[in-house]
Design a protein around this motif. Sequence first.
Motif, PDB file in Angstrom:
ATOM      1  N   THR A  73      41.789  35.236  40.072  1.00  0.00           N
ATOM      2  CA  THR A  73      41.731  35.325  38.614  1.00  0.00           C
ATOM      3  C   THR A  73      42.673  36.396  38.068  1.00  0.00           C
ATOM      4  O   THR A  73      42.529  37.572  38.361  1.00  0.00           O
ATOM      5  N   THR A  74      43.616  35.922  37.276  1.00  0.00           N
ATOM      6  CA  THR A  74      44.521  36.829  36.567  1.00  0.00           C
ATOM      7  C   THR A  74      44.620  36.297  35.142  1.00  0.00           C
ATOM      8  O   THR A  74      44.166  35.176  34.871  1.00  0.00           O
ATOM      9  N   LEU A 107      38.386  39.124  31.740  1.00  0.00           N
ATOM     10  CA  LEU A 107      38.969  40.111  32.659  1.00  0.00           C
ATOM     11  C   LEU A 107      38.238  41.448  32.595  1.00  0.00           C
ATOM     12  O   LEU A 107      38.204  42.189  33.562  1.00  0.00           O
ATOM     13  N   LYS A 110      35.581  42.225  35.256  1.00  0.00           N
ATOM     14  CA  LYS A 110      35.957  42.637  36.607  1.00  0.00           C
ATOM     15  C   LYS A 110      35.304  43.977  36.907  1.00  0.00           C
ATOM     16  O   LYS A 110      35.360  44.874  36.076  1.00  0.00           O
TER      17      LYS A 110
END
Length: 117
Positions: A73-74, A107, A110
């Motif tokens: 995941t980016t 994000l 994270k």
Amino acid sequence: MTVSRPAACAALLAGLLAVGTGAAAADPDEGHRLRGWTIATQLCSPCHVIGRVPQAGDAMGPSFVRIANMPSTTGLALNVFLQSHHQRMPSLRLDRDEMDAVIDYILSLKEAEAIRP
Ligand code: HEC
């Protein structure tokens, strides 16, 4: 009575903003993520657990925390995913900024970076 109403609304709004953004209200990134969270609440939560707490209903997709912590995941990967067609997830029409906000929010889940709206 109508005279005091705008003032009351403004006070209420200020209160909500203070609660919603917490101590980091001065950070513009935080506002962007919060926007992403709001969008996710409306569009993604029927199928995804979008926060760190369990949520009512049956999630048919992976939780956002899980997605955020997958090595693959980016921001770019999420961008591509959200703009492509999927078999089990409907294509959602988000504008550029909405998509950025949602991606930013995902994000932020994270590790320990999450905001707590
Ligand atoms: C109607 C149900 C539904 C909605 C609404 C939905 N999703 Fe999904 N989503 C799924 C399912 C099911 C999967 C698993 C896809 C698969 O395995 O093919 C998925 C997978 C994903 C993945 C990919 C995880 C991976 O394996 O790479 C991302 C990212 C994602 N969703 C983001 C979102 C976002 C952001 C929204 C809201 C803007 C959203 N989804 C709304 C059902 C949904």
